[in-house]
Design an enzyme around this catalytic site. Structure first.
Site: not given
Length: 329
Positions: A180-182, A184, A209
């Site tokens: 996961y990241c901010t 995508g 997120i």
């Protein structure tokens, strides 16, 4: 004049990995489109796709989304939309670069192969399984502000360092790896790179997120999410929120993210409100005594100097653009 009380603006976060021929020409056209709609923000265009975060009045953002989605190349693009009381950016930058997210992996093409996308509710249901490891692919300053409960984090200052961490992740090859990241985009390349290096069961949180906060109420995301605009951080968790970051000065729990008032330092770090007052907005006694210290600002955010910013600078004249398009054809 911007209305500071009503949320008349949108902040859009988006990306799309897709082949773009004549990307430099497309950059020019896209720059003009954003100017015509009074948008501000940061957009990167490359032969591998489009990546941006912009702010604008709701009607202008709606028109922008309509125009972008009408282009068949961006049919799979998904906008993450958040309301805001004004522009989240001071200026507009539309740049052409080799990659839309700097990973140093231009040969990795997520539109050909990448990790399986999980919608927020699917991610929420799967993340606590015994055979799962949650992998945060963001940088130190991001995951120190907030991360998923029990997530594995990487000691990296920039995403381009991610390939160097593959050996450290070998121990998780037998598990389902949920990245996961901010928003995508980093997961698209990170999960693709994991697959190329022998990881077989790789997933990614679709929309990152931000989308998880909108659609799954941010459950089990601890702290706040760092964002790359004037908001600095945003709340995500509406179910079981917590604070995980610590004040840079005294070490107490604090999610008050600020810039050091010393313009030479300009450190981006959490500093609690009592230390902000005592240190006059700086991160250390040395910075407090610096001749370059800016006037104390309770908000703790100091916008970069505009330095004669001109949104039209760098644009070719229409005649030059027409010639470039003709040569490209």
């Amino acid at each position: 004049m911007e209305n500071k009380t009503m949320k008349d603006y949108y902040v859009l976060l988006y990306y799309c990995f897709t082949p773009i021929e004549n990307a430099a020409v497309f950059r020019e056209e896209h720059h003009r489109l954003c100017l015509s709609l009074n948008l501000r923000g940061r957009i990167i265009i490359a032969e591998e796709g489009l990546n941006g975060t912009v702010s604008g009045l709701k009607a202008d953002c709606e028109k922008y989304m309509e125009i972008v989605k009408a282009d068949p190349r961006f049919d799979a693009l998904e906008f993450k939309i958040e309301e805001h009381e004004g522009h989240a950016f001071q200026k507009l930058n539309v740049r052409y670069k080799p990659e839309i997210v700097h990973a140093g992996l231009p040969e990795v093409k997520p539109y050909e192969k990448t990790g399986k996308h999980l919608e927020p509710d699917e991610f929420r249901k799967l993340k606590d399984s015994d055979d799962v490891v949650i992998l945060d692919v963001r940088s130190n300053y991001e995951h120190k502000m907030g991360k998923f409960k029990n997530a594995v984090t990487l000691d990296i200052d920039n995403f381009r360092e991610f390939p160097d961490k593959i050996k450290d992740l070998e121990q998780y090859k037998g598990k389902k790896v949920l990245t996961y990241c901010t928003g995508g985009i980093k997961c698209e390349k990170a999960s693709a790179y994991l697959l190329e290096n022998g990881f077989e069961d790789v997933y990614q949180l679709h929309g990152g997120i931000i989308k998880y906060g909108i659609e799954a109420e941010g459950e089990d995301f601890e702290g706040k999410c760092y964002v790359f605009d004037n908001r600095v951080t945003v709340d995500v968790n509406k179910v079981n929120p917590s604070v995980v970051s610590e004040c840079y000065v005294c070490g107490t729990k604090s999610d008050h993210m600020v810039n050091c008032a010393n313009s030479v330092c300009n450190r981006h770090a959490p500093i609690c409100e009592s230390c902000m007052v005592e240190m006059e907005g700086t991160c250390s006694h040395e910075c407090k005594e610096s001749p370059d210290k800016r006037p104390y600002n309770m908000e703790g955010y100091y916008a970069k100097e505009q330095n004669g910013y001109n949104p039209y600078r760098g644009l070719k004249r229409k005649e030059e653009l027409a010639k470039a398009q003709q040569n490209a054809e």
